[in-house]
Design a protein around this motif. Structure first.
Motif, PDB file in Angstrom:
ATOM      1  N   THR A 307       0.657  -1.139  -0.022  1.00  0.00           N
ATOM      2  CA  THR A 307       0.022  -0.048  -0.165  1.00  0.00           C
ATOM      3  C   THR A 307       0.852   1.298   0.077  1.00  0.00           C
ATOM      4  N   SER A 308       0.234   2.341  -0.375  1.00  0.00           N
ATOM      5  CA  SER A 308       0.866   3.735  -0.448  1.00  0.00           C
ATOM      6  C   SER A 308       0.787   4.207   0.871  1.00  0.00           C
ATOM      7  N   ILE A 309       1.777   5.433   1.211  1.00  0.00           N
ATOM      8  CA  ILE A 309       1.456   6.301   2.075  1.00  0.00           C
ATOM      9  C   ILE A 309       0.443   7.004   1.798  1.00  0.00           C
ATOM     10  N   SER A 310      -0.195   7.663   2.811  1.00  0.00           N
ATOM     11  CA  SER A 310      -1.333   8.472   2.895  1.00  0.00           C
ATOM     12  C   SER A 310      -1.198   9.693   3.517  1.00  0.00           C
ATOM     13  N   PRO A 311      -1.784  10.957   3.755  1.00  0.00           N
ATOM     14  CA  PRO A 311      -1.880  11.878   4.458  1.00  0.00           C
ATOM     15  C   PRO A 311      -2.527  11.730   5.829  1.00  0.00           C
ATOM     16  N   PHE A 312      -1.755  11.877   6.981  1.00  0.00           N
ATOM     17  CA  PHE A 312      -2.504  12.069   8.267  1.00  0.00           C
ATOM     18  C   PHE A 312      -2.561  13.348   8.626  1.00  0.00           C
ATOM     19  N   ARG A 313      -2.210  14.415   8.242  1.00  0.00           N
ATOM     20  CA  ARG A 313      -2.760  15.832   8.319  1.00  0.00           C
ATOM     21  C   ARG A 313      -2.441  16.582   6.797  1.00  0.00           C
ATOM     22  N   TRP A 314      -3.151  17.434   6.646  1.00  0.00           N
ATOM     23  CA  TRP A 314      -2.931  18.294   5.481  1.00  0.00           C
ATOM     24  C   TRP A 314      -1.887  19.369   5.723  1.00  0.00           C
ATOM     25  N   GLY A 315      -1.988  19.966   6.911  1.00  0.00           N
ATOM     26  CA  GLY A 315      -1.117  21.020   7.221  1.00  0.00           C
ATOM     27  C   GLY A 315      -1.433  22.507   6.975  1.00  0.00           C
ATOM     28  N   LEU A 316      -1.378  23.019   5.791  1.00  0.00           N
ATOM     29  CA  LEU A 316      -1.588  24.354   5.536  1.00  0.00           C
ATOM     30  C   LEU A 316      -3.131  24.499   5.544  1.00  0.00           C
ATOM     31  N   ASN A 317      -3.536  23.573   4.907  1.00  0.00           N
ATOM     32  CA  ASN A 317      -5.241  23.669   4.693  1.00  0.00           C
ATOM     33  C   ASN A 317      -5.764  22.556   5.525  1.00  0.00           C
ATOM     34  N   ALA A 318      -7.132  23.011   5.929  1.00  0.00           N
ATOM     35  CA  ALA A 318      -7.817  21.633   6.536  1.00  0.00           C
ATOM     36  C   ALA A 318      -7.715  20.367   5.889  1.00  0.00           C
ATOM     37  N   ASP A 319      -7.947  19.368   6.700  1.00  0.00           N
ATOM     38  CA  ASP A 319      -7.898  18.072   6.075  1.00  0.00           C
ATOM     39  C   ASP A 319      -8.864  17.843   5.139  1.00  0.00           C
ATOM     40  N   TRP A 320      -8.563  17.053   4.163  1.00  0.00           N
ATOM     41  CA  TRP A 320      -9.468  16.623   3.065  1.00  0.00           C
ATOM     42  C   TRP A 320      -9.702  17.813   2.271  1.00  0.00           C
ATOM     43  N   THR A 321      -8.869  18.960   2.106  1.00  0.00           N
ATOM     44  CA  THR A 321      -9.196  19.992   1.465  1.00  0.00           C
ATOM     45  C   THR A 321      -8.077  20.074   0.122  1.00  0.00           C
ATOM     46  N   SER A 322      -9.006  20.156  -1.071  1.00  0.00           N
ATOM     47  CA  SER A 322      -8.276  20.144  -2.362  1.00  0.00           C
ATOM     48  C   SER A 322      -7.313  21.499  -2.751  1.00  0.00           C
ATOM     49  N   ASN A 323      -6.055  21.216  -2.722  1.00  0.00           N
ATOM     50  CA  ASN A 323      -5.449  22.529  -3.399  1.00  0.00           C
ATOM     51  C   ASN A 323      -4.282  22.154  -4.247  1.00  0.00           C
ATOM     52  N   SER A 324      -4.433  22.600  -5.554  1.00  0.00           N
ATOM     53  CA  SER A 324      -3.402  22.071  -6.672  1.00  0.00           C
ATOM     54  C   SER A 324      -2.185  22.547  -6.224  1.00  0.00           C
ATOM     55  N   TYR A 326      -0.950  23.704  -2.947  1.00  0.00           N
ATOM     56  CA  TYR A 326      -0.565  23.387  -1.617  1.00  0.00           C
ATOM     57  C   TYR A 326      -1.082  22.115  -1.262  1.00  0.00           C
ATOM     58  N   PRO A 327      -0.635  20.835  -1.602  1.00  0.00           N
ATOM     59  CA  PRO A 327      -1.116  19.661  -1.387  1.00  0.00           C
ATOM     60  C   PRO A 327      -0.984  19.343   0.072  1.00  0.00           C
ATOM     61  N   ALA A 328      -1.135  18.004   0.716  1.00  0.00           N
ATOM     62  CA  ALA A 328      -1.164  17.583   1.769  1.00  0.00           C
ATOM     63  C   ALA A 328       0.168  17.634   2.314  1.00  0.00           C
ATOM     64  N   GLN A 329       0.612  17.883   3.493  1.00  0.00           N
ATOM     65  CA  GLN A 329       2.046  17.841   3.829  1.00  0.00           C
ATOM     66  C   GLN A 329       2.569  16.863   4.640  1.00  0.00           C
ATOM     67  N   TYR A 330       1.886  16.329   5.435  1.00  0.00           N
ATOM     68  CA  TYR A 330       2.282  15.171   6.410  1.00  0.00           C
ATOM     69  C   TYR A 330       1.694  13.900   5.973  1.00  0.00           C
ATOM     70  N   TRP A 331       2.653  12.890   5.800  1.00  0.00           N
ATOM     71  CA  TRP A 331       2.079  11.543   5.234  1.00  0.00           C
ATOM     72  C   TRP A 331       2.752  10.497   5.993  1.00  0.00           C
ATOM     73  N   SER A 332       2.155   9.219   6.155  1.00  0.00           N
ATOM     74  CA  SER A 332       2.804   8.079   6.649  1.00  0.00           C
ATOM     75  C   SER A 332       2.225   6.967   6.163  1.00  0.00           C
ATOM     76  N   GLY A 333       2.763   5.865   6.325  1.00  0.00           N
ATOM     77  CA  GLY A 333       2.285   4.511   5.852  1.00  0.00           C
ATOM     78  C   GLY A 333       3.114   3.513   6.524  1.00  0.00           C
ATOM     79  N   PRO A 334       2.749   2.117   6.473  1.00  0.00           N
ATOM     80  CA  PRO A 334       3.466   1.145   6.948  1.00  0.00           C
ATOM     81  C   PRO A 334       4.412   0.536   5.998  1.00  0.00           C
ATOM     82  N   SER A 335       5.633  -0.100   6.511  1.00  0.00           N
ATOM     83  CA  SER A 335       6.525  -0.896   5.576  1.00  0.00           C
ATOM     84  C   SER A 335       6.880  -2.061   6.290  1.00  0.00           C
ATOM     85  N   GLU A 336       7.675  -2.663   5.576  1.00  0.00           N
ATOM     86  CA  GLU A 336       8.094  -4.085   6.143  1.00  0.00           C
ATOM     87  C   GLU A 336       9.079  -4.076   7.333  1.00  0.00           C
ATOM     88  N   ASN A 337       9.751  -2.595   7.357  1.00  0.00           N
ATOM     89  CA  ASN A 337      10.647  -2.456   8.642  1.00  0.00           C
ATOM     90  C   ASN A 337      10.258  -1.212   9.540  1.00  0.00           C
TER      91      ASN A 337
END
Length: 433
Positions: A307-324, A326-337
């Motif tokens: 699976t891909s990383i995904s935003p956990f917080r957009w940052g400059l904008n409210a979460d789930w806000t589309s802004n071409s 200034y996109p989401a700034q804070y991302w995370s995801g699981p990995s093997e390690n």
């Protein structure tokens, strides 16, 4: 909130399905390789292809995992043969494709080719509509392993009588039929449908990757726009099928060094196919170093987590806000390690970026985490409860791997890193509620 054009796209009531990609035995992991279009467009020939493959070997890119060399548009004659077959351009490919793919295979590469689901390709060469099985067979006979399939010259409605899904399903069915009758692995099928965020809903049942937007350009505005769109459809990626953010422009146009790093990091951690579109004969050592970052590539090629990383917080904008811009700034995801973190500074100036560890759903409260920087390739101590990255360059990126290092130190106050609703079993709240 940044920008007057922002728009909240998703409500809490929306339920979005997770990808269920077609598991056809090929492309379990994202394809890594080279695509000719961004550098050469129609000016391709067999010498350029073989020289590019040689450069990929000598520059260490093959050793880093880039194992595909893919032709894009303009390789064909303008007309099919009398038998209705596609014909390589005799001037550009005088030795024929069977010879070319044989040389690529001997060099340790797989070979890719380009086609179109309509009457013509985007550059005006023969398309595959109503020739799907014939063309798939031709590609396989020539020795190709991968097919990029475009979306130009769409037949009129009273001819096609099906939607875009059905138009691509025709070639998917042909590839599956050919694999069954020939006993050979199916072609890797890359849909170039310029999906405008919708193709992932059906592309996962047809192909191994699907474009999520129009053609990329070698500037930050284009890269930021694609990241913004991708932030809402990360659930479309898993083993065997993934969102395709388009060809890598690393080293092209007016991208700064930091923008090149951010571009590569986002594409890799989003688990997009990584197809280099750079003139390797002119690429600087710094660009090759970016493309060869083995710690970032290892996340893209993770054999355990697809699976891909995904935003956990957009940052400059409210979460789930589309802004071409200034996109989401804070991302995370699981990995093997461990847990992968990407911090993306979308501002035009350096910034300090802070987050509480448990903002990421992959982090456990009450634990501390060893911090590995995937760009400096250093172990940077232990993060307890939060992390701060200072002076992140304009349009720059921080990529981290956080690994559980045991319980956090005893006696920390407050008792919860995030005070909201933090309570003891007798009902006493830390924040005085």
């Amino acid at each position: 909130m940044i920008g007057a054009s922002t728009l909240v796209l998703v409500s809490s009531l929306v339920v979005i399905p997770v990808a269920r990609a077609i598991e056809n035995g090929v492309a379990r992991l994202p394809v890594l390789g080279y695509n000719t279009w961004n550098t050469y467009a129609c000016n391709i020939n067999e010498s350029i292809i073989l020289e590019t493959a040689s450069l990929m070997k000598s520059l260490g890119l093959q050793d880093a995992g880039y194992t595909h060399v893919n032709l894009d548009d303009c390789w064909a004659e303008k007309n099919r043969s009398a038998e209705g077959l596609l014909v390589p351009n005799q001037e550009r490919f005088p030795s024929g494709f069977y010879n070319l793919t044989g040389q690529l295979h001997d060099m340790g590469f797989q070979a890719g080719i380009y086609g179109d689901s309509g009457w013509f390709t985007c550059a005006g060469y023969p398309g595959s509509f109503e020739h799907e099985l014939t063309d798939a067979t031709t590609y396989q006979d020539w020795g190709f392993d991968y097919l990029k399939f475009d979306n130009c010259a769409i037949p009129f409605d009273d001819i096609i009588r099906e939607g875009t899904y059905g138009k691509y399903q025709r070639m998917a069915d042909a590839i599956a039929t050919l694999s069954q009758t020939s006993g050979k692995p199916p072609l890797i099928f890359s849909l170039c449908e310029w999906g405008w965020s919708q193709v992932w809903l059906w592309g996962q049942t047809v192909g191994n990757s699907w474009r999520v937007d129009g053609d990329i350009a070698a500037n930050w505005a284009s890269i930021a726009s694609i990241i913004n769109l991708a932030s809402f459809i990360t659930q479309g990626t898993n083993f065997y099928g993934r969102n395709d953010e388009d060809i890598l422009e690393v080293g092209n146009g007016d991208l700064t060094y930091e923008e090149n790093k951010s571009h590569f990091t986002a594409w890799a951690l989003l688990k997009s196919p990584l197809l280099i579109g750079t003139d390797l004969s002119a690429a600087s050592p710094g660009i090759i170093e970016i493309l060869s970052n083995k710690e970032i590539l290892a996340i893209n090629q993770d054999p355990v987590v697809g699976t891909s990383i995904s935003p956990f917080r957009w940052g400059l904008n409210a979460d789930w806000t589309s802004n071409s811009s200034y996109p989401a700034q804070y991302w995370s995801g699981p990995s093997e390690n461990g847990t992968v973190i990407m911090l993306l500074n979308t501002l035009d100036e350096p910034a300090t970026m802070f987050f509480n560890l448990t903002e990421s759903p992959w982090i456990r409260a009450g634990r501390q985490y060893a911090v590995r920087d995937l760009w400096t390739h250093t172990d940077n101590g232990t993060a307890v409860r939060n992390f701060t990255a200072t002076d992140v360059p304009a349009h720059g990126v921080v990529a981290l791997l956080l690994q559980d290092a045991g319980n956090e130190p005893a006696g920390l106050y407050p008792l919860c890193a995030v005070w909201y609703q933090c309570a003891s079993e007798n009902g006493t709240y830390v924040d005085g509620q």
